[in-house]
Design a protein around this motif. Structure first.
Motif, PDB file in Angstrom:
ATOM      1  N   PHE A 163       0.855  -1.199   0.000  1.00  0.00           N
ATOM      2  CA  PHE A 163       0.000   0.000   0.000  1.00  0.00           C
ATOM      3  C   PHE A 163       0.883   1.238   0.000  1.00  0.00           C
ATOM      4  N   ARG A 164       0.580   2.159  -0.909  1.00  0.00           N
ATOM      5  CA  ARG A 164       1.311   3.430  -0.924  1.00  0.00           C
ATOM      6  C   ARG A 164       0.320   4.540  -1.212  1.00  0.00           C
ATOM      7  N   ASN A 165       0.370   5.564  -0.384  1.00  0.00           N
ATOM      8  CA  ASN A 165      -0.538   6.688  -0.598  1.00  0.00           C
ATOM      9  C   ASN A 165       0.049   7.582  -1.687  1.00  0.00           C
ATOM     10  N   GLU A 166       0.067   7.067  -2.908  1.00  0.00           N
ATOM     11  CA  GLU A 166       0.693   7.754  -4.037  1.00  0.00           C
ATOM     12  C   GLU A 166       0.053   9.136  -4.227  1.00  0.00           C
ATOM     13  N   ILE A 167       0.874  10.131  -4.474  1.00  0.00           N
ATOM     14  CA  ILE A 167       0.351  11.490  -4.668  1.00  0.00           C
ATOM     15  C   ILE A 167      -0.425  11.570  -5.973  1.00  0.00           C
ATOM     16  N   LEU A 222      -3.899   0.369 -14.191  1.00  0.00           N
ATOM     17  CA  LEU A 222      -3.270  -0.488 -13.189  1.00  0.00           C
ATOM     18  C   LEU A 222      -1.815  -0.115 -12.923  1.00  0.00           C
ATOM     19  N   PHE A 223      -1.293   0.837 -13.706  1.00  0.00           N
ATOM     20  CA  PHE A 223       0.140   1.131 -13.584  1.00  0.00           C
ATOM     21  C   PHE A 223       0.502   1.635 -12.194  1.00  0.00           C
ATOM     22  N   ARG A 224      -0.270   2.589 -11.695  1.00  0.00           N
ATOM     23  CA  ARG A 224       0.040   3.137 -10.372  1.00  0.00           C
ATOM     24  C   ARG A 224      -1.246   3.278  -9.573  1.00  0.00           C
ATOM     25  N   THR A 225      -1.422   2.377  -8.621  1.00  0.00           N
ATOM     26  CA  THR A 225      -2.588   2.422  -7.744  1.00  0.00           C
ATOM     27  C   THR A 225      -2.085   2.521  -6.308  1.00  0.00           C
ATOM     28  N   ARG A 226      -2.991   2.757  -5.377  1.00  0.00           N
ATOM     29  CA  ARG A 226      -2.546   2.910  -3.972  1.00  0.00           C
ATOM     30  C   ARG A 226      -2.489   1.561  -3.265  1.00  0.00           C
ATOM     31  N   GLU A 269      -0.229  -5.349  -5.739  1.00  0.00           N
ATOM     32  CA  GLU A 269       0.550  -6.506  -5.289  1.00  0.00           C
ATOM     33  C   GLU A 269       1.987  -6.387  -5.772  1.00  0.00           C
ATOM     34  N   GLN A 270       2.864  -6.966  -4.993  1.00  0.00           N
ATOM     35  CA  GLN A 270       4.267  -7.026  -5.401  1.00  0.00           C
ATOM     36  C   GLN A 270       4.731  -8.480  -5.448  1.00  0.00           C
ATOM     37  N   MET A 271       5.721  -8.707  -6.287  1.00  0.00           N
ATOM     38  CA  MET A 271       6.391 -10.017  -6.336  1.00  0.00           C
ATOM     39  C   MET A 271       7.856  -9.681  -6.079  1.00  0.00           C
ATOM     40  N   SER A 297       8.504   3.002 -19.008  1.00  0.00           N
ATOM     41  CA  SER A 297       8.286   3.112 -17.562  1.00  0.00           C
ATOM     42  C   SER A 297       8.636   1.791 -16.893  1.00  0.00           C
ATOM     43  N   GLU A 298       8.913   1.904 -15.584  1.00  0.00           N
ATOM     44  CA  GLU A 298       9.383   0.728 -14.835  1.00  0.00           C
ATOM     45  C   GLU A 298       8.345  -0.386 -14.789  1.00  0.00           C
ATOM     46  N   LEU A 299       8.842  -1.576 -15.080  1.00  0.00           N
ATOM     47  CA  LEU A 299       8.036  -2.782 -14.944  1.00  0.00           C
ATOM     48  C   LEU A 299       8.520  -3.535 -13.708  1.00  0.00           C
ATOM     49  N   GLU A 300       9.813  -3.519 -13.520  1.00  0.00           N
ATOM     50  CA  GLU A 300      10.431  -4.207 -12.383  1.00  0.00           C
ATOM     51  C   GLU A 300      11.754  -3.518 -12.073  1.00  0.00           C
ATOM     52  N   GLY A 329       9.064  -6.778  -8.652  1.00  0.00           N
ATOM     53  CA  GLY A 329       8.089  -6.439  -9.690  1.00  0.00           C
ATOM     54  C   GLY A 329       6.698  -6.489  -9.117  1.00  0.00           C
ATOM     55  N   GLY A 330       5.710  -6.395  -9.991  1.00  0.00           N
ATOM     56  CA  GLY A 330       4.333  -6.434  -9.519  1.00  0.00           C
ATOM     57  C   GLY A 330       3.423  -7.079 -10.550  1.00  0.00           C
ATOM     58  N   PRO A 331       2.510  -7.953 -10.097  1.00  0.00           N
ATOM     59  CA  PRO A 331       1.642  -8.638 -11.054  1.00  0.00           C
ATOM     60  C   PRO A 331       0.615  -7.712 -11.724  1.00  0.00           C
TER      61      PRO A 331
HETATM   62  P1  ATP Z   1       7.891   4.175  -9.105  1.00  0.00           P
HETATM   63  O1  ATP Z   1       9.237   4.821  -9.314  1.00  0.00           O
HETATM   64  O2  ATP Z   1       7.146   3.858 -10.380  1.00  0.00           O
HETATM   65  O3  ATP Z   1       7.049   4.830  -8.056  1.00  0.00           O
HETATM   66  P2  ATP Z   1       9.200   2.356  -7.398  1.00  0.00           P
HETATM   67  O4  ATP Z   1      10.576   2.408  -7.952  1.00  0.00           O
HETATM   68  O5  ATP Z   1       8.862   3.087  -6.168  1.00  0.00           O
HETATM   69  O6  ATP Z   1       8.164   2.727  -8.545  1.00  0.00           O
HETATM   70  P3  ATP Z   1       9.481  -0.229  -6.369  1.00  0.00           P
HETATM   71  O7  ATP Z   1       9.506   0.216  -4.991  1.00  0.00           O
HETATM   72  O8  ATP Z   1      10.756  -0.606  -7.039  1.00  0.00           O
HETATM   73  O9  ATP Z   1       8.750   0.854  -7.260  1.00  0.00           O
HETATM   74  O10 ATP Z   1       8.393  -1.380  -6.507  1.00  0.00           O
HETATM   75  C1  ATP Z   1       8.644  -2.588  -7.201  1.00  0.00           C
HETATM   76  C2  ATP Z   1       7.532  -2.895  -8.153  1.00  0.00           C
HETATM   77  O11 ATP Z   1       6.263  -2.837  -7.512  1.00  0.00           O
HETATM   78  C3  ATP Z   1       7.405  -1.915  -9.318  1.00  0.00           C
HETATM   79  O12 ATP Z   1       8.304  -2.257 -10.333  1.00  0.00           O
HETATM   80  C4  ATP Z   1       5.974  -2.152  -9.765  1.00  0.00           C
HETATM   81  O13 ATP Z   1       5.860  -3.303 -10.583  1.00  0.00           O
HETATM   82  C5  ATP Z   1       5.284  -2.408  -8.443  1.00  0.00           C
HETATM   83  N1  ATP Z   1       4.675  -1.160  -7.971  1.00  0.00           N
HETATM   84  C6  ATP Z   1       5.257  -0.209  -7.208  1.00  0.00           C
HETATM   85  N2  ATP Z   1       4.402   0.786  -6.949  1.00  0.00           N
HETATM   86  C7  ATP Z   1       3.238   0.465  -7.569  1.00  0.00           C
HETATM   87  C8  ATP Z   1       1.956   1.092  -7.671  1.00  0.00           C
HETATM   88  N3  ATP Z   1       1.692   2.248  -7.051  1.00  0.00           N
HETATM   89  N4  ATP Z   1       0.987   0.476  -8.387  1.00  0.00           N
HETATM   90  C9  ATP Z   1       1.226  -0.721  -9.001  1.00  0.00           C
HETATM   91  N5  ATP Z   1       2.398  -1.357  -8.929  1.00  0.00           N
HETATM   92  C10 ATP Z   1       3.408  -0.780  -8.233  1.00  0.00           C
END
Ligand code: ATP
Length: 444
Positions: free
Chosen positions: A179-183, A189-193, A196-198, A263-266, A306-308
């Motif tokens: 969980f992240r309170n993303e600004i 699905l790319f950036r949600t609050r 899941e992470q793998m 953009s970052e996938l993993e 990474g994240g599913p």
């Molecule tokens: P970003 O720079 O995009 O905020 P990050 O570098 O903080 O990402 P990590 O902490 O490296 O991300 O997280 C590992 C993985 O978890 C990411 O590569 C992504 O697949 C997934 N992930 C991270 N934040 C999110 C999010 N808000 N929503 C969906 N998936 C996420």
């Protein structure tokens, strides 16, 4: 991206969350096909990271940990993004991503683009969700929803080391919610609050860290291409020194060419001994490796994270295709068969024909014991094929007049549209083998 969002909605992969109450910005619920596809991605990750290896074990740690974990890890003070407010449009932005943001005015502007934009100074905003544990609300009950799964792994280092009788190099892998309170969440699905992470933490002798860091970048890149992502839509981007997280000695992102750009996938990071040392100092429990000969050291950690959800988004984007076949539009998800939510459809050509229905039902019951398959007798055969194409079903078996004569069925290939006949008794084995075959996308 709009086409993917609409297909996901239309076919029940992903819905906006709490939709009947107007939704909750950037929160999503997975429907049937979304659940199946995301579960496939997680299973393939576990297969590659744990099942097929001798050196990695699984873990599932709690989401709410002792808050001291997050003090020691640096998250309480350091897990922040710089935030700016605009006094004109009243929106908030990530100060380091202003070029990607658009403000609330019409026509929308980039924050800071015009003289009317009135941005505050940047301040640090902590991304952790706070909650409290127990009935008493005071500072001693404060806890956090984990913003990453990794710390749950570090605090279990000693348990696993002792019980799994491992020695470096070895790893601990975990899939779970973070969980992240993303600004500025967004882009579906790319950036949600809530996501899941793998993550896998690989503990190595310090002198080997660099070598394993390279190794995991290669392994993880190969995993994405194995499951269908086009190689020319993937790249590895090493982090600049000023971009490195506080714990990292080196880091690289595997990036995908999303519609929003690369953009970052993993992320793959060499975290050094930062985490184990921090938790050793804060907890008083020594998180180190002691060899049989008495040598002791704090292992370094290499982490592929990474994240599913993001992976599913990339796979859907990569798979989405539109073409015209026999003067009709066809939308098809060319997903890797291992990722596709439904592996095969069983279709009686004439749903009113009781004999065809009986044969089709029999085949369906046989196949569903091994795979997610679908039986469909609704509407014209062409429409049924289209429906399966849109959810990415790689094969369709059709029961027709000839089946009633000689017990053969046609199998239709989603990608090539080729059809061939198979004896009905051999379908189960045929499908098992077809799903194991290496697959490459026919998309250019
Ligand atoms: P970003 O720079 O995009 O905020 P990050 O570098 O903080 O990402 P990590 O902490 O490296 O991300 O997280 C590992 C993985 O978890 C990411 O590569 C992504 O697949 C997934 N992930 C991270 N934040 C999110 C999010 N808000 N929503 C969906 N998936 C996420």
């Amino acid at each position: 991206m709009d086409k993917i969002v609409s297909l996901c909605r239309r076919r029940g992969f992903v819905f906006p969350s709490s939709e009947i109450y107007g939704g909750l910005g950037s929160a999503y619920d997975y429907g049937h096909y979304g659940v199946l596809a995301k579960n496939n991605i997680k299973a393939l990750w576990l297969q590659a990271m744990v099942q097929e290896r001798d050196d990695i074990v699984a873990l599932d740690s709690a989401i709410i940990l002792n808050p001291r974990v997050w003090e020691a890890s640096g998250h309480v003070t350091g897990f922040t993004d710089p935030l700016v407010d605009c006094r004109t449009c009243k929106l908030r932005f990530r100060a380091d991503r202003l070029e990607d943001a658009s403000c609330g005015r019409r026509p929308s502007k980039r924050p800071g683009e015009t003289a009317d934009c009135d941005l505050t100074e940047a301040r640090q905003f902590n991304l952790m969700f706070k909650t409290q544990v127990g009935a008493v609300e005071d500072s001693s009950s404060v806890a956090y929803l984990r913003p990453e799964t990794a710390q749950g792994i570090f605090v279990n280092f000693k348990n696993v080391l002792q019980l799994a009788r491992r020695k470096p190099p070895f790893g601990i892998a975990q899939i779970g919610k973070s969980f992240r309170n993303e600004i500025t969440p967004g882009n579906f699905l790319f950036r949600t609050r809530e996501f899941e992470q793998m993550e896998m933490e690989y503990f190595v002798p310090p002198a080997e860290a660099e070598q394993w860091y390279r190794y995991w970048i290669d392994q993880r890149f190969a995993w994405y291409t194995k499951y269908g992502l086009r190689e020319d839509h993937l790249r590895i981007r090493p982090h600049e020194a000023d971009e490195l997280a506080h714990y990292a000695r080196a880091a690289s992102d595997i990036e995908y060419l999303f519609p929003i750009g690369w953009s970052e996938l993993e992320g793959i990071a060499d975290r050094g001994d930062f985490d184990l040392t921090q938790h050793t100092n804060a907890s008083g429990t020594k998180l180190e490796f002691v060899g049989e000969g008495g040598e002791r050291y704090t292992p370094y950690v290499v982490e592929p994270a990474g994240g599913p959800d993001r992976t599913l988004l990339a796979m859907l984007i990569d798979a989405y295709d539109e073409e015209v076949v026999a003067e009709r539009d066809r939308t098809v998800l060319r997903l890797h068969p291992a990722v596709a939510p439904v592996k095969a459809a069983v279709l009686p050509l004439i749903p009113r024909n009781a004999d065809m229905v009986e044969k089709a039902r029999g085949l369906y019951d046989e196949l569903r014991k091994r795979h997610f398959v679908e039986y469909d007798d609704g509407g014209q055969i062409g429409r049924r094929y289209r429906r399966q194409d849109e959810i990415g079903t790689p094969f369709a078996f059709t029961i027709d007049d000839q089946t009633l004569e000689d017990d053969t069925v046609t199998v239709r290939d989603r990608d090539s549209l080729a059809q061939e006949r198979l004896p009905i008794g051999g379908v189960r084995d045929w499908l098992g083998e077809a799903l194991e075959r290496p697959w490459r996308t026919p998309k250019a």
